[in-house]
Design a protein around this motif. Structure first.
Motif, PDB file in Angstrom:
ATOM      1  N   ALA A  72      62.880 -55.322  59.978  1.00 59.33           N
ATOM      2  CA  ALA A  72      61.780 -56.060  60.612  1.00 59.33           C
ATOM      3  C   ALA A  72      60.846 -56.754  59.634  1.00 59.33           C
ATOM      4  N   LEU A 103      60.976 -60.389  60.456  1.00 61.11           N
ATOM      5  CA  LEU A 103      60.885 -60.743  61.869  1.00 61.11           C
ATOM      6  C   LEU A 103      59.565 -61.448  62.162  1.00 61.11           C
ATOM      7  N   VAL A 141      63.832 -50.774  65.099  1.00 61.04           N
ATOM      8  CA  VAL A 141      63.148 -50.998  63.823  1.00 61.04           C
ATOM      9  C   VAL A 141      63.270 -49.743  62.963  1.00 61.04           C
ATOM     10  N   LYS A 199      56.494 -53.857  59.294  1.00 65.82           N
ATOM     11  CA  LYS A 199      57.250 -53.184  60.337  1.00 65.82           C
ATOM     12  C   LYS A 199      56.354 -52.831  61.525  1.00 65.82           C
ATOM     13  N   ALA A 211      55.612 -55.963  63.392  1.00 61.12           N
ATOM     14  CA  ALA A 211      56.782 -56.462  64.110  1.00 61.12           C
ATOM     15  C   ALA A 211      57.052 -55.633  65.358  1.00 61.12           C
TER      16      ALA A 211
END
Length: 382
Positions: free
Chosen positions: A91, A94, A112, A135, A138
């Protein structure tokens, strides 16, 4: 032999490239370069063949699948083929634009991966400064987009003390599912076993924490718990049995019965560039080698659990004994079971060594460790 039932799911390892350098990465030690990856049209053909084979799910993985600029096209192909499409991602790449493009393409679920419950540990383990916060951000955006999210918490000796906080993260991020997955010791994780293998006390405590969490969060989110085999008495049915419910397509097109199968030297794997996926699934030598029960030695052949655990893990048998056809050493009936227990005791009796980080430049050697240039902010994927 009758034709096997269709696989339930396929793992599409689109690439081995990844911004992170996790020391337990499931990718092989010999990482595939970008030049060796299947092109877009070949992957689209493979996706259609996965659906035609009767599979229900496709999991887009890597490495980091988001380094592929054609990911949205492949997700769209999966949607059109009627497959449930799951993205397995670190992620860190992302962005909101990529997320919205994936939603439009038809992604169904996002998983994730997290290296820890807090940034210091997470960034150190993954070798990427700022990864943990990326992370978190995301995962929040995935939920805001209306998609279900799974948190994949890979646990080991150096982060198990944060297990309660990992469940707190699942609450905070409104996860639908959390997977507490102990490291499985093949490939890069095998090289780092002494740094990652939990103590027996840690494992026992983790079981207590997970059991309590299952009671506390019942109905809130699902909890999967994958334990390490080094303290087991019986093996688990790895991937539901060799060549029974799962297949993996590597970045170069090799078709594998599990993601770690290439660790078994001496097995040759057919590729989608040479044979159809159906032909490989039904009749390739590698899939037939350990499918079913006919291959089993004693005591597996006579065991009442032979069609429950399907002989356990072939990669683990090879890693510990040098023979993939041996009884899985996780089983207490294996003549090698004590070897596994002794390894766990000896390797957790000392302070953990430095990580051998997963990257294209490392030449792993169990006699020494390596320390690459880690924690580089926004390190680009190779």
């Amino acid at each position: 032999m009758n034709a096997p039932e269709p696989p339930l799911a396929a793992l599409a390892e689109l690439t081995h490239r990844c911004p992170l350098q996790c020391p337990y990465c499931s990718n092989p030690l010999e990482l595939e370069r970008a030049a060796g990856e299947l092109d877009t049209e070949t992957w689209c053909r493979v996706i259609r063949e996965i659906a035609d084979l009767g599979a229900l799910q496709i999991h887009f993985s890597g490495g980091e699948p988001l380094v592929r600029k054609d990911l949205e096209r492949l997700v769209e192909e999966a949607r059109d083929a009627g497959l449930y499409a799951n993205l397995i991602t670190s992620a860190v790449l992302l962005t909101e634009d990529r997320l919205q493009a994936l939603v439009a393409a038809g992604i169904d679920h996002v998983q994730v991966s997290f290296q820890d419950s807090e940034a210091v540990g997470g960034d150190r383990i993954g070798g990427y400064r700022g990864a943990h916060e990326k992370k978190i951000d995301a995962a929040r955006r995935v939920r805001a987009a209306g998609l279900p999210v799974t948190l994949n918490m890979v646990v080991h000796r150096q982060n198990l003390h944060h297990l309660e906080a990992m469940f707190d993260m699942a609450v905070e991020l409104d996860a639908h599912r959390i997977e507490i997955a102990h490291v499985q010791y093949y490939g890069w994780a095998y090289e780092n076993r002494a740094a990652l293998l939990p103590t027996r006390a840690q494992l026992d405590r983790s079981i207590e924490v997970v059991d309590a969490a299952r009671e506390r969060y019942k109905g809130r989110f699902a909890i999967d718990y994958v334990v390490p085999d080094y303290y087991a008495r019986r093996p688990k049915a790895c991937m539901g049995g060799w060549g029974r419910r799962f297949l993996n397509v590597s970045p170069s097109g090799k078709v594998l019965p599990c993601h770690a199968a290439e660790t078994i030297t001496g097995l040759a794997f057919d590729t989608v560039l040479e044979r159809s996926l159906e032909d490989i699934w039904e009749s390739s030598e590698a899939f037939l080698r350990f499918r079913g029960t006919d291959w089993m030695p004693e005591p597996c052949r006579s065991c009442e659990r032979r069609e429950l655990d399907w002989g356990g893990c072939r990669c683990q048998a090879f890693a510990i004994t040098g023979n993939a056809a041996d009884t899985d050493p996780a089983c207490e009936l294996s003549p090698h079971h004590q070897v596994m227990l002794d390894l766990a005791k000896s390797e957790t009796g000392e302070a953990p060594p430095d990580f051998v980080y997963r990257n294209y430049g490392n030449k792993p050697d169990r006699a020494k460790t390596a320390t690459p240039a880690v924690l580089t902010a926004d390190r680009p994927a190779e």
